[in-house]
Design an enzyme around this catalytic site. Structure first.
Site, mmCIF file in Angstrom:
data_model
loop_
_atom_site.group_PDB
_atom_site.id
_atom_site.type_symbol
_atom_site.label_atom_id
_atom_site.label_comp_id
_atom_site.label_asym_id
_atom_site.label_seq_id
_atom_site.Cartn_x
_atom_site.Cartn_y
_atom_site.Cartn_z
ATOM 1 N N GLU A 148 -3.096 -15.131 12.795
ATOM 2 C CA GLU A 148 -2.458 -14.004 12.112
ATOM 3 C C GLU A 148 -2.655 -14.101 10.603
ATOM 4 O O GLU A 148 -2.053 -14.965 9.952
ATOM 5 C CB GLU A 148 -0.949 -13.981 12.433
ATOM 6 C CG GLU A 148 -0.228 -12.827 11.762
ATOM 7 C CD GLU A 148 1.265 -12.767 12.106
ATOM 8 O OE1 GLU A 148 1.784 -13.721 12.704
ATOM 9 O OE2 GLU A 148 1.899 -11.745 11.753
ATOM 10 N N GLU A 242 8.172 -7.114 15.416
ATOM 11 C CA GLU A 242 8.594 -8.434 14.956
ATOM 12 C C GLU A 242 9.954 -8.351 14.299
ATOM 13 O O GLU A 242 10.127 -7.684 13.312
ATOM 14 C CB GLU A 242 7.568 -8.972 13.953
ATOM 15 C CG GLU A 242 7.816 -10.419 13.623
ATOM 16 C CD GLU A 242 6.703 -11.037 12.782
ATOM 17 O OE1 GLU A 242 5.821 -10.320 12.321
ATOM 18 O OE2 GLU A 242 6.750 -12.264 12.605
HETATM 19 MN MN MN Z 1 3.811 -11.102 12.022
#
Ligand code: MN
Length: 242
Positions: A148, A242
């Site tokens: 990420e 998230e």
């Molecule tokens: Mn994230």
């Protein structure tokens, strides 16, 4: 056919004791999510057995994520610290396998912190070697790994999709994917369309979040552009809040 929709467990709780496990997994399932993303806050004390039991009784699929710290930074010049990181990633992979998840992602490639300098050549190579090793272990047990890219205040190594793609290309691991996050993209990418489109088949996971991490739709992230580009590249992977 639609993308599996996920929710991050930290939406529900900052801990992972038995009552947090029941609460987070139970509510995610009740709301109809396909996936719960479980952060491996400490893989060494993670209750995989109970987590797996609750996941199965709620019929929801898990993925896992984590970020490294200064003590486990695999870009460090200190060999002991790199080894700590390597061990932590292996342990995290073991927990991922133990709960039946098929994907582990996050900031696996450096510490999750603000660095004062750009990464050195050595730092990049250290990280690449350990990630390659992790991918080989993961491949043996059928798990995919996601990197990420995060904004400059949270890592110096991978801030953009193109940096992640280049890193993946150099590792030559075919179970390694880009994990994008609209919150970070808003800071680092010139264009949502360009960065998603260039990932193509290497896009493996997607975090949606507003520019201020608030309720979706209350900020200025261009989700229309994001989702239409996903469609353009036939992205059928998870989309997780998230
Ligand atoms: Mn994230």
């Amino acid at each position: 056919m639609r993308n599996p929709l996920g929710i991050h467990a930290l939406v529900w709780s900052g801990y992972w004791k038995r009552h947090d496990i029941d609460f987070a997994i139970g509510n995610s399932s009740k709301l109809g999510f396909d996936i719960i993303e479980i952060p491996l806050l400490n893989p060494y004390s993670f209750d995989a057995e109970y987590t797996k039991k609750v996941l199965e009784s709620n019929e929801i699929k898990p993925v896992t994520s984590l970020g490294l710290s200064e003590d486990t930074d695999i870009t460090s010049n200190n060999k002991q610290i790199r080894n700590n990181g390597k061990k932590l990633l292996s342990k995290a992979l073991e927990m991922t396998l133990n709960i039946g998840a098929k994907y582990m992602g996050g900031v696996l490639y450096s510490a999750l912190k603000k660095y004062d300098n750009p990464p050195t050549k050595d730092a990049i190579n250290y990280s690449m070697d350990i990630i390659r090793d992790l991918c080989n272990q993961a491949k043996n047990v059928g798990i995919e790994i996601g990197l990420e890219p995060v904004n400059r205040y949270e890592s110096n190594l991978l801030n953009t999709a193109s940096q992640a793609l280049n890193f993946i290309k150099l590792t030559e691991c075919n179970n390694l994917f880009v994990h994008l996050d609209s919150y970070h993209m808003n800071i680092e990418e010139s264009s949502y369309h360009k960065s998603i489109a260039q990932c193509g088949e290497k896009l493996g996971y997607f975090h949606i979040g507003e520019n201020h991490r608030g309720y979706l739709g209350s900020g200025h992230i261009n989700f229309k552009e994001i989702f239409s580009t996903m469609k353009e590249i036939n992205y059928d992977g998870p989309i997780t809040f998230e």
